[in-house]
Design an enzyme around this catalytic site. Structure first.
Site, PDB file in Angstrom:
ATOM      1  N   SER A   1       0.829  -1.203   0.000  1.00  0.00           N
ATOM      2  CA  SER A   1       0.000   0.000   0.000  1.00  0.00           C
ATOM      3  C   SER A   1       0.866   1.256   0.000  1.00  0.00           C
ATOM      4  CB  SER A   1      -0.915   0.010   1.227  1.00  0.00           C
ATOM      5  OG  SER A   1      -1.472   1.296   1.373  1.00  0.00           O
TER       6      SER A   1
ATOM      7  N   HIS B   1      -1.223  -1.290  -4.152  1.00  0.00           N
ATOM      8  CA  HIS B   1      -2.502  -0.969  -3.514  1.00  0.00           C
ATOM      9  C   HIS B   1      -2.612   0.547  -3.328  1.00  0.00           C
ATOM     10  CE1 HIS B   1      -5.925  -2.064  -0.842  1.00  0.00           C
ATOM     11  NE2 HIS B   1      -5.520  -1.059  -0.079  1.00  0.00           N
TER      12      HIS B   1
ATOM     13  N   ASP C   1      -4.913   3.534  -1.820  1.00  0.00           N
ATOM     14  CA  ASP C   1      -6.002   3.850  -0.894  1.00  0.00           C
ATOM     15  C   ASP C   1      -6.576   5.221  -1.215  1.00  0.00           C
ATOM     16  OD1 ASP C   1      -6.060   1.569   0.985  1.00  0.00           O
ATOM     17  OD2 ASP C   1      -3.985   2.168   1.369  1.00  0.00           O
TER      18      ASP C   1
ATOM     19  N   MET D   1      -9.192   7.928  -0.295  1.00  0.00           N
ATOM     20  CA  MET D   1     -10.016   8.335   0.862  1.00  0.00           C
ATOM     21  C   MET D   1     -10.536   9.742   0.637  1.00  0.00           C
ATOM     22  SD  MET D   1      -7.651   7.056   4.016  1.00  0.00           S
ATOM     23  CE  MET D   1      -6.833   5.451   4.021  1.00  0.00           C
TER      24      MET D   1
ATOM     25  N   HIS E   1      -8.455   0.753  -3.734  1.00  0.00           N
ATOM     26  CA  HIS E   1      -9.358   0.527  -2.600  1.00  0.00           C
ATOM     27  C   HIS E   1     -10.069   1.847  -2.322  1.00  0.00           C
ATOM     28  CE1 HIS E   1      -9.528  -0.350   2.035  1.00  0.00           C
ATOM     29  NE2 HIS E   1     -10.725  -0.356   1.487  1.00  0.00           N
TER      30      HIS E   1
ATOM     31  N   MET F   1     -12.216   4.152  -0.392  1.00  0.00           N
ATOM     32  CA  MET F   1     -12.865   4.442   0.892  1.00  0.00           C
ATOM     33  C   MET F   1     -13.525   5.801   0.750  1.00  0.00           C
ATOM     34  SD  MET F   1      -9.783   2.975   3.206  1.00  0.00           S
ATOM     35  CE  MET F   1      -8.683   3.034   1.798  1.00  0.00           C
TER      36      MET F   1
ATOM     37  N   MET G   1     -11.417  -6.210   5.800  1.00  0.00           N
ATOM     38  CA  MET G   1     -10.548  -5.242   6.492  1.00  0.00           C
ATOM     39  C   MET G   1     -10.153  -5.785   7.864  1.00  0.00           C
ATOM     40  SD  MET G   1     -10.015  -2.659   4.508  1.00  0.00           S
ATOM     41  CE  MET G   1      -9.140  -1.647   5.709  1.00  0.00           C
TER      42      MET G   1
ATOM     43  N   ASP H   1      -6.462  -6.496   4.614  1.00  0.00           N
ATOM     44  CA  ASP H   1      -5.853  -5.166   4.537  1.00  0.00           C
ATOM     45  C   ASP H   1      -5.928  -4.513   5.912  1.00  0.00           C
ATOM     46  OD1 ASP H   1      -4.967  -2.643   3.875  1.00  0.00           O
ATOM     47  OD2 ASP H   1      -6.714  -2.120   2.652  1.00  0.00           O
TER      48      ASP H   1
HETATM   49  O1  LIG Z   1      -6.857   0.625   3.623  1.00  0.00           O
HETATM   50  C1  LIG Z   1      -5.977   0.957   4.387  1.00  0.00           C
HETATM   51  C2  LIG Z   1      -6.288   1.768   5.582  1.00  0.00           C
HETATM   52  O2  LIG Z   1      -7.613   2.098   5.609  1.00  0.00           O
HETATM   53  C3  LIG Z   1      -4.547   0.584   4.091  1.00  0.00           C
HETATM   54  O3  LIG Z   1      -4.490  -0.157   2.892  1.00  0.00           O
HETATM   55  C4  LIG Z   1      -3.912  -0.223   5.181  1.00  0.00           C
HETATM   56  O4  LIG Z   1      -4.065   0.336   6.430  1.00  0.00           O
HETATM   57  C5  LIG Z   1      -2.439  -0.509   4.861  1.00  0.00           C
HETATM   58  O5  LIG Z   1      -1.577  -0.001   5.782  1.00  0.00           O
HETATM   59  P1  LIG Z   1      -0.907  -0.873   6.966  1.00  0.00           P
HETATM   60  O6  LIG Z   1      -0.422  -2.161   6.351  1.00  0.00           O
HETATM   61  O7  LIG Z   1       0.188   0.009   7.435  1.00  0.00           O
HETATM   62  O8  LIG Z   1      -1.977  -1.125   7.991  1.00  0.00           O
HETATM   63 FE   LIG Z   2      -6.444  -0.298   1.709  1.00  0.00          FE
END
Ligand SMILES: O=C(CO)[C@H](O)[C@H](O)COP(=O)(O)O
Ligand SMILES: [Fe+2]
Length: 218
Positions: free
Chosen positions: A8, A31, A33, A35, A64, A66, A135, A173
């Protein structure tokens, strides 16, 4: 299903995203993210940055979303050329239409479940998706602690997926690291997102290899 690792970029330097992508040539996915500060209390990047990333790397992008309104935005990510688009079950108001639009645009379609969202109500949607994302932290931030409480749900998701032919990938994740990845693999996950564990390491590519080896051992 073979183990896949999806680092990520949330944990990378946002001013050097192309370098972050180049640092993990051994990863299966990158990946991303997205947001919007509404679905989650954090704001990251959107479609313009994803379009630039597509030009900067040949690693397929695993987006992903969000965001509060995935029905409006998800198809555009697929049309832009990303490999996979995942929408949250808690946010999508017309998930079947949206998932079908993602697939029609040529991307893999993913459905994400927050830690407190049960998997059973979504059994009938397994035919509509290519990946289920369970998650393992409440979404919004990288570097959070892995939630062990989600492990039984990963196992139940694996059972449901196998009952429906086993084609759907099962992604985890949040807090996935050398300390937690084996438990995720044992529970049945096969696609592993890791932010901090990869981009917080001195050698991100070596971290990817290490995570893969641990998951493959299971
Ligand atoms: O979707 C996510 C957070 O909402 C990230 O993909 C996820 O937290 C990855 O980071 P880490 O491996 O450091 O937890
Ligand atoms: Fe994510």
């Amino acid at each position: 299903m073979a183990v896949q690792i999806s680092p990520s970029i949330l944990s990378a330097d946002f001013a050097r995203l192309a370098e972050a992508a180049a640092a993990i040539p051994n990863a299966d996915w990158l990946h991303v993210d997205v947001m919007d500060n509404h679905f989650v209390p954090n704001l990251t990047i959107g479609l313009p940055v994803v379009e630039s990333l597509l030009k900067a790397t040949s690693t397929p992008l695993d987006c992903h979303l969000m965001i509060e309104d995935p029905d409006r935005w998800a198809p555009a990510y697929a049309e832009a050329g990303v490999g996979s688009v995942t929408v949250h079950a808690e946010a999508a108001k017309a998930p079947i239409r949206t998932l079908r639009q993602i697939r029609a645009a040529g991307a893999r379609a993913g459905l994400a479940l927050n830690p407190a969202t049960p998997v059973e109500p979504y059994e009938d949607l397994l035919g509509e998706i290519d990946m289920l994302l369970v998650m393992t932290v409440d979404p919004g931030f990288g570097g959070q602690k892995f939630l062990d409480v989600v492990l039984p749900k990963i196992s139940r998701a694996r059972t449901l997926i196998d009952k429906h032919g086993g084609q759907v990938w099962l992604q985890v994740d949040g807090g996935v690291s050398e300390q937690t990845i084996e438990r995720c693999a044992e529970a049945g996950a096969d696609v592993f997102v890791a932010g901090n564990a990869v981009y917080g390491a001195d050698d991100p590519a070596r971290a990817v290899d290490g995570l893969r080896a641990l998951a493959e051992k299971v």
